[in-house]
Structures are given as C-alpha cells and as structure tokens.
Design a protein around this motif. Structure first.
Motif, PDB file in Angstrom:
ATOM      1  N   LYS A 261       0.821  -1.215   0.000  1.00  0.00           N
ATOM      2  CA  LYS A 261       0.000   0.000   0.000  1.00  0.00           C
ATOM      3  C   LYS A 261       0.850   1.258   0.000  1.00  0.00           C
ATOM      4  O   LYS A 261       0.445   2.299  -0.513  1.00  0.00           O
ATOM      5  CB  LYS A 261      -0.928  -0.011   1.232  1.00  0.00           C
ATOM      6  CG  LYS A 261      -1.959  -1.121   1.204  1.00  0.00           C
ATOM      7  CD  LYS A 261      -2.678  -1.277   2.536  1.00  0.00           C
ATOM      8  CE  LYS A 261      -3.577  -2.508   2.496  1.00  0.00           C
ATOM      9  NZ  LYS A 261      -4.207  -2.821   3.782  1.00  0.00           N
ATOM     10  N   ILE A 262       2.039   1.168   0.583  1.00  0.00           N
ATOM     11  CA  ILE A 262       2.854   2.368   0.752  1.00  0.00           C
ATOM     12  C   ILE A 262       3.844   2.573  -0.398  1.00  0.00           C
ATOM     13  O   ILE A 262       4.290   3.696  -0.650  1.00  0.00           O
ATOM     14  CB  ILE A 262       3.567   2.329   2.121  1.00  0.00           C
ATOM     15  CG1 ILE A 262       3.530   3.707   2.769  1.00  0.00           C
ATOM     16  CG2 ILE A 262       4.987   1.798   2.048  1.00  0.00           C
ATOM     17  CD1 ILE A 262       3.632   3.682   4.268  1.00  0.00           C
ATOM     18  N   ALA A 263       4.173   1.488  -1.118  1.00  0.00           N
ATOM     19  CA  ALA A 263       5.151   1.585  -2.214  1.00  0.00           C
ATOM     20  C   ALA A 263       4.783   2.670  -3.231  1.00  0.00           C
ATOM     21  O   ALA A 263       5.624   3.518  -3.577  1.00  0.00           O
ATOM     22  CB  ALA A 263       5.319   0.227  -2.897  1.00  0.00           C
ATOM     23  N   PRO A 264       3.543   2.703  -3.735  1.00  0.00           N
ATOM     24  CA  PRO A 264       3.232   3.746  -4.730  1.00  0.00           C
ATOM     25  C   PRO A 264       3.276   5.153  -4.159  1.00  0.00           C
ATOM     26  O   PRO A 264       3.550   6.115  -4.881  1.00  0.00           O
ATOM     27  CB  PRO A 264       1.821   3.381  -5.207  1.00  0.00           C
ATOM     28  CG  PRO A 264       1.263   2.466  -4.189  1.00  0.00           C
ATOM     29  CD  PRO A 264       2.415   1.766  -3.553  1.00  0.00           C
ATOM     30  N   ILE A 265       3.012   5.290  -2.833  1.00  0.00           N
ATOM     31  CA  ILE A 265       3.095   6.618  -2.216  1.00  0.00           C
ATOM     32  C   ILE A 265       4.553   7.082  -2.207  1.00  0.00           C
ATOM     33  O   ILE A 265       4.842   8.260  -2.473  1.00  0.00           O
ATOM     34  CB  ILE A 265       2.501   6.591  -0.792  1.00  0.00           C
ATOM     35  CG1 ILE A 265       1.032   6.157  -0.837  1.00  0.00           C
ATOM     36  CG2 ILE A 265       2.632   7.965  -0.129  1.00  0.00           C
ATOM     37  CD1 ILE A 265       0.393   5.937   0.529  1.00  0.00           C
ATOM     38  N   ILE A 266       5.470   6.169  -1.920  1.00  0.00           N
ATOM     39  CA  ILE A 266       6.892   6.512  -1.967  1.00  0.00           C
ATOM     40  C   ILE A 266       7.294   6.919  -3.384  1.00  0.00           C
ATOM     41  O   ILE A 266       8.005   7.918  -3.583  1.00  0.00           O
ATOM     42  CB  ILE A 266       7.753   5.334  -1.472  1.00  0.00           C
ATOM     43  CG1 ILE A 266       7.504   5.100   0.017  1.00  0.00           C
ATOM     44  CG2 ILE A 266       9.245   5.586  -1.729  1.00  0.00           C
ATOM     45  CD1 ILE A 266       8.130   3.842   0.559  1.00  0.00           C
ATOM     46  N   HIS A 267       6.821   6.172  -4.376  1.00  0.00           N
ATOM     47  CA  HIS A 267       7.151   6.523  -5.767  1.00  0.00           C
ATOM     48  C   HIS A 267       6.610   7.910  -6.124  1.00  0.00           C
ATOM     49  O   HIS A 267       7.283   8.692  -6.797  1.00  0.00           O
ATOM     50  CB  HIS A 267       6.579   5.475  -6.725  1.00  0.00           C
ATOM     51  CG  HIS A 267       7.145   4.103  -6.509  1.00  0.00           C
ATOM     52  ND1 HIS A 267       6.449   2.956  -6.783  1.00  0.00           N
ATOM     53  CD2 HIS A 267       8.350   3.698  -6.019  1.00  0.00           C
ATOM     54  CE1 HIS A 267       7.194   1.902  -6.481  1.00  0.00           C
ATOM     55  NE2 HIS A 267       8.353   2.334  -6.012  1.00  0.00           N
ATOM     56  N   ALA A 268       5.392   8.224  -5.649  1.00  0.00           N
ATOM     57  CA  ALA A 268       4.807   9.540  -5.928  1.00  0.00           C
ATOM     58  C   ALA A 268       5.572  10.648  -5.198  1.00  0.00           C
ATOM     59  O   ALA A 268       5.750  11.753  -5.739  1.00  0.00           O
ATOM     60  CB  ALA A 268       3.336   9.548  -5.521  1.00  0.00           C
TER      61      ALA A 268
END
Length: 363
Positions: free
Chosen positions: A16-23
C-alpha cells in the motif's frame, strides 16, 4: 518544508505504501524541500520481506526498523509505541501517514497524536462491523484520532460522514494496493518448484487461509477442506501455507493428491498464480481487491467483509465459514457462470499521486 513520516508494519502495508513513496520521489524533483522517512515497525518479519521484497516493489529500504515484532497484541502495541515515540522525537515531522489496519497503524497513530503531530490514514473509514477482529478495533481507534482520511470507496466515505467528520477531512482517492497491482502486473512471473509444474491456465484454484475461525479448529478446517476438495472436482489447489497452519494440516491426515501445499510466495509470483487461476478461495481482505481487478472469481470464507465494494462491483462473494454453504458457489465457478468485474471508481492506478498532491496542498 514539509516533513512526512510513513509507517508500515506488515507485508500488505508495504504494497500500500510503495506507490506513495514513488509519488513522493517524483514530487521531490519539483519540490526539493520535501522530506520523508519510511519507518518499518518490525511488526512482521519473514524472509520474503527482507531484500527481495523491497526489490520486487522497487522501494528503498526503510530509514528505521523499530523491531516491534513478537509478543501479545498488548506487548507488541506497547513496544511499537515506545520505539516510535523515540523515532519521532529524534526525527520531528509535520504528519505521520499510516496505512491499513494492523497493530502498527493503531500504535503509531496514537503516539503521533500524543506528540501533537497530524495523522493521515490511508484506507480510512472501512468497517466490517466485527469487533472480534483485532483489525476492526485498530481501524476504529485510528480513525477516531485521524486528521486526514484517504478513502477507497464511497462506502468508507459514508461511514466517516456518519461519525461526524468534516468533508474537508475525507479525501476519496482510490486504492493504493491497486496502484501496486497495476504497476507490477507486467512483471508477474511464475513461481519455481515442482508444486507449480504442470499447472494449466484457468484449470487450478489458489487458496489462502489464515484467520483463526478457519484454521485454528482442526475439525472446522478439515470440514472446510473436504468441501473444497469435493467442489473443485479434482482440479489442482495451490495453498501457500504459514507454518502454524501447516502443523495443524499435518494432524488432519488429509489424502488429496490435488492439494498442493507450498511456502508463502513473493508478491510477483503469488499474483501470477491468482491472475491465471480459475478462482481464488480466501479469507483475506486484500486478495479480494486484487482478484476483482484481475477479473478472477473470488470466494471469501468469512461472515463479514470491510470491502463490500468487491462484492457489489467486483468478483467477490461472501460465502461465510459454514462448509455446507460452499457447494453452490463452487458449482457456479466450475460451470463458468461467475460474475464479471464491473469496475470500482478511482481504482485506476493513480491513487498515490492524488494522495501526495493533497498532502502537498495541506503542508
């Protein structure tokens, strides 16, 4: 100069957090003053969560690991709170972002608020109504002190409205689990091992079970497996199983050549199996979301769900924990008469971008 601390404690949290880090990484290119830390509470640890897991999801190693695993729920909560308080005092921030509904989410949101730090809850507002589930208590307590809710559905939005939260606190953004799924789908790969040799596309089932109601009682588990084995008509069933459940299974003396037990799989390998399966049988919440978006029939062995949109618009059906109720659903799968995915609003792979845009407008 906004500073954010992102918290993850269990394997699904990192998805769940991986795409937030990418953003955030993308946003930092145009906003160099943006700072963020990734904190792993250490709530769950397994070999699939060491090096290769972070590599698969293409996320950096955490800035801190609090080592909060083990012990009872209360011991784990206390351990994480003590360590996270120290982390926040040494690395102050404007906002703590928590995801999902694990013990870490509860512990870190309470710790942040007691230090007068804002909390954002990704996947806020979802409810099963089942207070026997520790996750439901975690959701309720976390939401009660959250400043910003990032929600996955209109159902969650309505839950929060009924609780009296202001519209400006509730941000309907979609589902970051689906961001990860859509980003990683081209990289899905078949798992290696004899268990998987000879599996034919759409001619096998994937099963996961971990909830105590299903796996802790030997006779209940045996009755459920007997019903599954009968209803799947000899097709292979791939069952990634945790050691605790494996021990219980070994006591049952099952004699089924088509039931293939294996160790828990990596993200890319597991979802490869799901995408190509005839159907999924599970008691997980997250898998119902992924199966729906991949248009794979999903049978959920639970009496309630916090993800009702997967039933209304997805491919999920809530069967319950009574083995005698299973047959009609398996008959429908075998006959190829299952419902199709209708499309769930905002589950488009761009949720994390919306979250970061909102955060940067607020801080």
């Amino acid at each position: 100069m906004p500073k954010f601390t992102l918290v993850a404690g269990a394997r699904p949290n990192f998805m769940k957090i991986a795409p937030i880090i990418h953003a955030l990484q993308k946003a930092k290119k145009t906003n160099p003053s943006l700072q963020y830390r990734l904190v792993h509470t250490g709530q769950h640890y397994d070999k699939k969560m060491s090096g290769d897991f972070f590599d698969q999801l293409n996320i950096p190693k955490p800035d801190a690991n609090l080592g909060g695993g083990g012990g009872t729920q209360a011991e784990q909560t206390a351990s994480i709170m003590v360590a996270f308080e120290k982390e926040l005092m040494e690395n102050p921030c404007d906002l703590v972002l928590v995801v999902g509904d694990v013990t870490s989410t509860l512990a870190c949101s309470i710790t942040a608020k007691k230090l007068n730090i804002d909390v954002a809850h990704v996947e806020g507002g979802i409810r099963s109504g089942d207070l026997t589930m520790p996750e439901e208590i975690n959701r309720m307590v976390t939401d009660s002190i959250t400043d910003h809710f990032f929600t996955t559905s209109e159902i969650a939005n309505n839950n929060l409205r009924k609780l009296g939260f202001r519209e400006e606190q509730v941000h309907f953004v979609g589902n970051t689990m689906i961001d990860t799924l859509k980003a990683q789908m081209p990289r899905f790969r078949p798992p290696e091992g004899d268990v998987f040799d000879g599996l034919k596309k759409k001619e096998y089932f994937v099963m996961t079970m971990h909830r105590p109601a299903n796996v802790d009682q030997e006779q209940q588990l045996k009755a459920m497996l007997d019903a599954i084995l009968e209803g799947t008509q000899g097709l292979p069933i791939v069952f990634p199983v945790h050691p605790r459940t494996a021990k219980i299974l070994s006591n049952l003396g099952l004699d089924a050549s088509n039931l293939h037990l294996c160790e828990p799989l990596g993200y890319l390998e597991f979802n490869y199996l799901v995408r190509n399966a005839k159907a999924v049988i599970t008691d997980s919440g997250g898998i119902t979301e992924e199966a729906s978006v991949m248009n794979v029939p999903c049978i959920t062995l639970r009496d309630n769900t916090e993800r009702a949109e997967t039933i209304h618009l997805g491919t999920n059906e809530l069967v319950g924990t009574d083995p005698s109720k299973l047959k009609p659903y398996l008959d429908k799968v075998m006959a190829g008469e299952w419902k199709e995915y209708q499309g769930i609003p905002m589950w488009d792979g761009k949720t994390a971008e919306r979250i970061v845009e909102i955060l940067l407008s607020k801080y």
